[in-house]
Design an enzyme around this catalytic site. Sequence first.
Site, PDB file in Angstrom:
ATOM      1  N   ILE A  61       0.835  -1.203   0.000  1.00 40.22           N
ATOM      2  CA  ILE A  61       0.000   0.000   0.000  1.00 40.22           C
ATOM      3  C   ILE A  61       0.866   1.248   0.000  1.00 40.22           C
ATOM      4  O   ILE A  61       0.647   2.180  -0.784  1.00 40.22           O
ATOM      5  CB  ILE A  61      -0.947  -0.011   1.208  1.00 40.22           C
ATOM      6  CG1 ILE A  61      -1.926  -1.186   1.095  1.00 40.22           C
ATOM      7  CG2 ILE A  61      -1.718   1.310   1.290  1.00 40.22           C
ATOM      8  CD1 ILE A  61      -2.804  -1.377   2.326  1.00 40.22           C
ATOM      9  N   ARG A  80      -3.727   1.555  10.961  1.00 39.28           N
ATOM     10  CA  ARG A  80      -4.441   1.027  12.125  1.00 39.28           C
ATOM     11  C   ARG A  80      -4.426   2.090  13.226  1.00 39.28           C
ATOM     12  O   ARG A  80      -3.434   2.803  13.399  1.00 39.28           O
ATOM     13  CB  ARG A  80      -3.787  -0.255  12.642  1.00 39.28           C
ATOM     14  CG  ARG A  80      -3.643  -1.349  11.613  1.00 39.28           C
ATOM     15  CD  ARG A  80      -4.953  -1.959  11.184  1.00 39.28           C
ATOM     16  NE  ARG A  80      -5.510  -2.810  12.225  1.00 39.28           N
ATOM     17  CZ  ARG A  80      -6.506  -3.658  12.025  1.00 39.28           C
ATOM     18  NH1 ARG A  80      -7.038  -3.771  10.833  1.00 39.28           N
ATOM     19  NH2 ARG A  80      -6.968  -4.395  13.012  1.00 39.28           N
ATOM     20  N   ASP A 133      -8.326   7.853   9.115  1.00 45.71           N
ATOM     21  CA  ASP A 133      -9.329   6.886   8.666  1.00 45.71           C
ATOM     22  C   ASP A 133      -9.471   5.763   9.677  1.00 45.71           C
ATOM     23  O   ASP A 133     -10.312   4.885   9.515  1.00 45.71           O
ATOM     24  CB  ASP A 133      -8.936   6.316   7.298  1.00 45.71           C
ATOM     25  CG  ASP A 133     -10.050   5.473   6.691  1.00 45.71           C
ATOM     26  OD1 ASP A 133     -11.213   5.922   6.704  1.00 45.71           O
ATOM     27  OD2 ASP A 133      -9.757   4.352   6.209  1.00 45.71           O
ATOM     28  N   GLU A 192     -11.836   2.483  17.846  1.00 47.90           N
ATOM     29  CA  GLU A 192     -12.853   2.772  16.824  1.00 47.90           C
ATOM     30  C   GLU A 192     -13.998   1.753  16.807  1.00 47.90           C
ATOM     31  O   GLU A 192     -15.070   2.028  16.267  1.00 47.90           O
ATOM     32  CB  GLU A 192     -12.210   2.813  15.443  1.00 47.90           C
ATOM     33  CG  GLU A 192     -11.661   1.487  14.974  1.00 47.90           C
ATOM     34  CD  GLU A 192     -10.936   1.592  13.637  1.00 47.90           C
ATOM     35  OE1 GLU A 192     -11.181   0.739  12.777  1.00 47.90           O
ATOM     36  OE2 GLU A 192     -10.136   2.534  13.461  1.00 47.90           O
ATOM     37  N   HIS A 196     -12.889   4.398   8.818  1.00 43.90           N
ATOM     38  CA  HIS A 196     -12.130   3.238   8.340  1.00 43.90           C
ATOM     39  C   HIS A 196     -12.692   2.710   7.024  1.00 43.90           C
ATOM     40  O   HIS A 196     -13.067   1.537   6.900  1.00 43.90           O
ATOM     41  CB  HIS A 196     -12.115   2.125   9.383  1.00 43.90           C
ATOM     42  CG  HIS A 196     -10.874   1.272   9.302  1.00 43.90           C
ATOM     43  ND1 HIS A 196     -10.290   0.694  10.408  1.00 43.90           N
ATOM     44  CD2 HIS A 196     -10.109   0.890   8.247  1.00 43.90           C
ATOM     45  CE1 HIS A 196      -9.221   0.000  10.041  1.00 43.90           C
ATOM     46  NE2 HIS A 196      -9.105   0.103   8.726  1.00 43.90           N
TER      47      HIS A 196
END
Length: 330
Positions: free
Chosen positions: A157, A236, A260, A265, A297
């Site tokens: 990524i 994360r 994000d 969360e 997310h």
Amino acid sequence: MKILMYSVRDDEQDAIQAWAAAHQIQVDTNDLEFHPETADLVKGYDGLVIQQRSPIGGDASLYQSLAAAGLKQLTSRTAGVDTIDIPAAKAAGLVVTNVPAYSPNSVAEMSVAQTMRLIRNLEMFDQRISQQNFQWAGLQAREIRSLTVGIIGAGRIGGTAARLFHGLGAKVIAYDVVRHPELEDVLTYVDTKKDLLRQADVVDLHVDLNETSAGLIDAAALKLMKTDAYLINASRGPVIVTDDLVAALKAGEIAGCALDTVEGENALFNQNHQGEVLQDTNVAQLMQMPNVIITPHVGFYTNLAVKNMVDISLDDVLAILNGETTAHAF
């Protein structure tokens, strides 16, 4: 052969049904997370696929019971596997797999989009215009080609993000314990995290969650960043110490951030809390800051990524049940 998939959303069903039809295999679904209290649902099935953000819980006996019921594997259709006790699963004889690269572009493009939104002050303009204030004073933007983007974690990524940022004209630097020669045409590696934090105008995080990355960005790290730099986290939540981030933003130690994913969360994301007082005071404070963007997310949440997560996870289950190997096993 029968496979059970947990935590399935409506938008995954088309891909699941297409895979089941193509392989002539029964694939059943539910909308529950996999925990000790829901584990009995998998009895009678040959394969198990999960997707969740909270730990499975229980102890080693849970994994042993899965093996005793005839299961050979435990597959996550996400990249993250911190919700699974991998040593306990492997000790029980289960093969644990994930989907490490469902679509690197999905998360990488999210980071680029959030960066562009921050450097163009679009969040602040939206707030002004919502109050019918159409002035632009004080919100001069910066062009991305004038910035240095620092990527921590230049894997699948992060490497994709590097190519996207480079394509937009940014200077890209990276810090990673593993250096990838194929990326050296678009980025320059630095030797330490400190070097990256001191140089970067945008710090973009793309690391797995493990014992070395938890708390990677803490008060000391934030103090190393430029006061006009931005922080992007599409990896994360626990990679950033949220208490320290809130304090740094209040003190003006960095210019802003796009998150994000955040610590804790699970109690908020993909849920509707309209009209409620948020119990997470850090998130509540961050939401009030004009230089902070929070999304629930959703970096992974694209058409191609969702299909890949379904297809790759089910392909791995089928391979293992047929006695074959998969490159995605731990």
